[in-house]
Design a protein around this motif. Structure first.
Motif, PDB file in Angstrom:
ATOM      1  N   ARG A  82       2.240  -9.859  -3.155  1.00 49.83           N
ATOM      2  CA  ARG A  82       2.124 -10.075  -1.709  1.00 49.83           C
ATOM      3  C   ARG A  82       3.465  -9.654  -1.114  1.00 49.83           C
ATOM      4  NH1 ARG A  82      -2.377 -10.249  -2.932  1.00 49.83           N
ATOM      5  NH2 ARG A  82      -3.967 -11.861  -2.546  1.00 49.83           N
ATOM      6  N   VAL A  83       3.417  -8.692  -0.196  1.00 52.21           N
ATOM      7  CA  VAL A  83       4.644  -8.153   0.380  1.00 52.21           C
ATOM      8  C   VAL A  83       4.649  -8.421   1.879  1.00 52.21           C
ATOM      9  CG1 VAL A  83       5.947  -6.053   0.892  1.00 52.21           C
ATOM     10  CG2 VAL A  83       4.935  -6.370  -1.383  1.00 52.21           C
ATOM     11  N   LEU A  84       5.640  -9.163   2.340  1.00 51.14           N
ATOM     12  CA  LEU A  84       5.784  -9.485   3.760  1.00 51.14           C
ATOM     13  C   LEU A  84       6.874  -8.614   4.369  1.00 51.14           C
ATOM     14  CD1 LEU A  84       5.283 -11.121   6.309  1.00 51.14           C
ATOM     15  CD2 LEU A  84       6.778 -12.917   5.394  1.00 51.14           C
ATOM     16  N   SER A  85       6.462  -7.781   5.301  1.00 50.58           N
ATOM     17  CA  SER A  85       7.393  -6.910   6.018  1.00 50.58           C
ATOM     18  C   SER A  85       7.826  -7.600   7.305  1.00 50.58           C
ATOM     19  CB  SER A  85       6.700  -5.577   6.338  1.00 50.58           C
ATOM     20  OG  SER A  85       7.422  -4.846   7.309  1.00 50.58           O
ATOM     21  N   MET A  86       9.148  -7.668   7.528  1.00 54.69           N
ATOM     22  CA  MET A  86       9.683  -8.308   8.734  1.00 54.69           C
ATOM     23  C   MET A  86      10.562  -7.327   9.513  1.00 54.69           C
ATOM     24  SD  MET A  86       8.536 -11.460   8.738  1.00 54.69           S
ATOM     25  CE  MET A  86       9.496 -11.946  10.178  1.00 54.69           C
ATOM     26  N   GLY A 135      12.807  -1.247   0.732  1.00 51.63           N
ATOM     27  CA  GLY A 135      12.374  -2.639   0.647  1.00 51.63           C
ATOM     28  C   GLY A 135      11.048  -2.804  -0.062  1.00 51.63           C
ATOM     29  N   THR A 136      10.077  -1.972   0.302  1.00 50.35           N
ATOM     30  CA  THR A 136       8.744  -2.085  -0.293  1.00 50.35           C
ATOM     31  C   THR A 136       8.764  -1.770  -1.783  1.00 50.35           C
ATOM     32  OG1 THR A 136       7.786  -1.387   1.831  1.00 50.35           O
ATOM     33  CG2 THR A 136       6.360  -1.334  -0.102  1.00 50.35           C
ATOM     34  N   LEU A 153      10.420  -4.490  -3.967  1.00 51.70           N
ATOM     35  CA  LEU A 153       9.586  -5.677  -4.164  1.00 51.70           C
ATOM     36  C   LEU A 153       8.447  -5.405  -5.148  1.00 51.70           C
ATOM     37  CD1 LEU A 153       9.420  -7.068  -0.520  1.00 51.70           C
ATOM     38  CD2 LEU A 153      10.650  -8.046  -2.464  1.00 51.70           C
ATOM     39  N   LEU A 154       7.863  -4.220  -5.067  1.00 55.18           N
ATOM     40  CA  LEU A 154       6.818  -3.875  -6.032  1.00 55.18           C
ATOM     41  C   LEU A 154       7.383  -3.795  -7.449  1.00 55.18           C
ATOM     42  CD1 LEU A 154       4.819  -1.186  -4.006  1.00 55.18           C
ATOM     43  CD2 LEU A 154       4.041  -3.488  -4.627  1.00 55.18           C
ATOM     44  N   SER A 155       8.601  -3.256  -7.572  1.00 52.93           N
ATOM     45  CA  SER A 155       9.222  -3.165  -8.899  1.00 52.93           C
ATOM     46  C   SER A 155       9.582  -4.540  -9.446  1.00 52.93           C
ATOM     47  CB  SER A 155      10.477  -2.286  -8.834  1.00 52.93           C
ATOM     48  OG  SER A 155      11.530  -2.934  -8.142  1.00 52.93           O
TER      49      SER A 155
END
Length: 380
Positions: free
Chosen positions: A110-114, A99-100, A103-105
């Motif tokens: 701003r990355v929201l982890s749920m 997931g991380t 999103l960076l790619s």
């Protein structure tokens, strides 16, 4: 200040998907409040058809957003797996990695982890973005705190590299039976004498000696756990009045705060946590063997090394949908809020309610009372 490009990820197997659609709707409300129409959302899941429905839910809500569903056959539920054991923690770390990095790619800054069972408030995303901008980026990680899985204290608080979550109350602040104190003292003396004898006799290192050392350490650890479960002699305010100390969980680290409050903490969970691009880029689980939780591994082995600051936003807590201790098919909505009146007005609070996700077709269940089912103890 660069434009916010928000990425959100959540990870789930089928067993833990009971709140995913409700979470999607809550995240949509939070994005509307923050004025964000086009987030990138990554769903990392087990290979089950239900998650296609979850993706459709997101697509119906975020017309301008990009919704990415990543299903993997390797991510499975298994009744034999126990929570917080190595193989489960490794799977969670792998899901978070996917997931991380995705999103960076996608260019998210701003990355929201749920977590799949956490429900954010309508102002959560706005508050987290604001705090990442505070003092030109003083904080790299911010959490909207939520109660623990057991319905206990809020996540976040004080810790150190050697004790990742500090005790809420030290031994001298607890009502420890004399027999337990005596037993601990005897074990510690026995262990100390054993080590001294090894050194005195110049005993060579061997697997047998290592096993004895580990066995004695485990015995002391078990006693310490038992002492840690003893009740405190008084409430945290009285004990802080006698001696202020750093405490582990949020309720004790920062008692009597709530609305309007943002405070620094040493650790958080990853259930409703926003990261700067730098913090997200440091989410590298290389070397993690599943011992301990995957979030604490990143905090103390990555972020701590680079002096990243972390905040907890008591102003904006999150709800947690937890599993009933006595009935695995029943769920409890731990609702978070601020006290509305009296001397404790604005203080952070939680209460248990029946869980209804309001998915289409959901029916009323009179047994869904928002309370844990009593667990009968088995006879020896």
């Amino acid at each position: 200040m660069s434009k916010v490009k928000l990425g959100i990820y959540t990870a789930s197997t089928l067993k833990h998907s009971y709140a995913l659609k409700a979470q999607a709707r809550a995240l949509h409300s939070a994005c509307i409040y923050a004025g964000i129409e086009d987030p990138t959302v990554v769903l990392v899941t087990s290979d089950d058809d239900y998650f296609d429905e979850v993706r459709e839910e997101y697509e119906s809500l975020f017309k301008k957003g990009k919704i990415i569903l990543i299903k993997k056959q390797e991510f499975i539920d298994c009744d034999k797996r126990k929570s917080y054991k190595n193989e489960v923690q490794l799977m969670i770390a792998q899901m978070r990695t996917i997931g991380t990095k995705r999103l960076l790619s996608e260019g998210c800054n701003r990355v929201l982890s749920m977590d799949s069972d956490v429900i954010p408030k309508h102002n959560s995303i706005q508050c987290m973005i604001d705090m990442l901008n505070f003092d030109k980026g003083y904080y790299d990680v911010v959490q909207c705190p939520y109660p623990s899985q057991g319905g206990g204290a809020f996540l976040g608080g004080r810790g150190t590299k050697t004790r990742q979550i500090l005790e809420d109350f030290v031994e001298k602040e607890r009502r420890v039976p004399k027999k337990l104190k005596k037993k601990k003292k005897e074990l510690e003396e026995e262990f100390s004498n054993f080590l001294q004898d090894l050194e005195k006799n110049k005993t060579p290192k061997s697997p047998e000696v290592d096993r004895k050392i580990e066995s004695k350490r485990e015995s002391i650890s078990e006693i310490q756990k038992e002492i840690g479960s003893c009740p405190a002699k008084n409430n945290v305010f009285t004990l802080n009045g006698k001696q202020w100390r750093k405490r582990g969980w949020f309720d004790y680290a920062y008692p009597a705060i709530g609305r309007g409050s943002i405070v620094p903490v040493d650790w958080v969970g990853f259930g409703c946590t926003m990261m700067s691009k730098k913090a997200a880029a440091l989410c590298d689980w290389s070397g993690y063997d599943g011992g301990g939780t995957e979030d604490l591994f990143i905090i103390w082995n990555r972020w701590y090394q680079y002096n990243l600051n972390i905040a907890n936003i008591a102003h904006c807590p999150s709800d947690h949908i937890i599993r009933d201790r006595g009935n695995k098919n029943k769920y409890i909505h731990v609702q978070t809020y601020h006290e509305e009146e009296g001397e404790h007005v604005w203080h952070l609070r939680q209460s248990s309610r029946p869980w209804y996700g309001h998915d289409c077709g959901e029916e009323y269940d009179q047994n869904n009372d928002g309370k844990h089912t009593a667990v009968e103890e088995e006879d020896d």
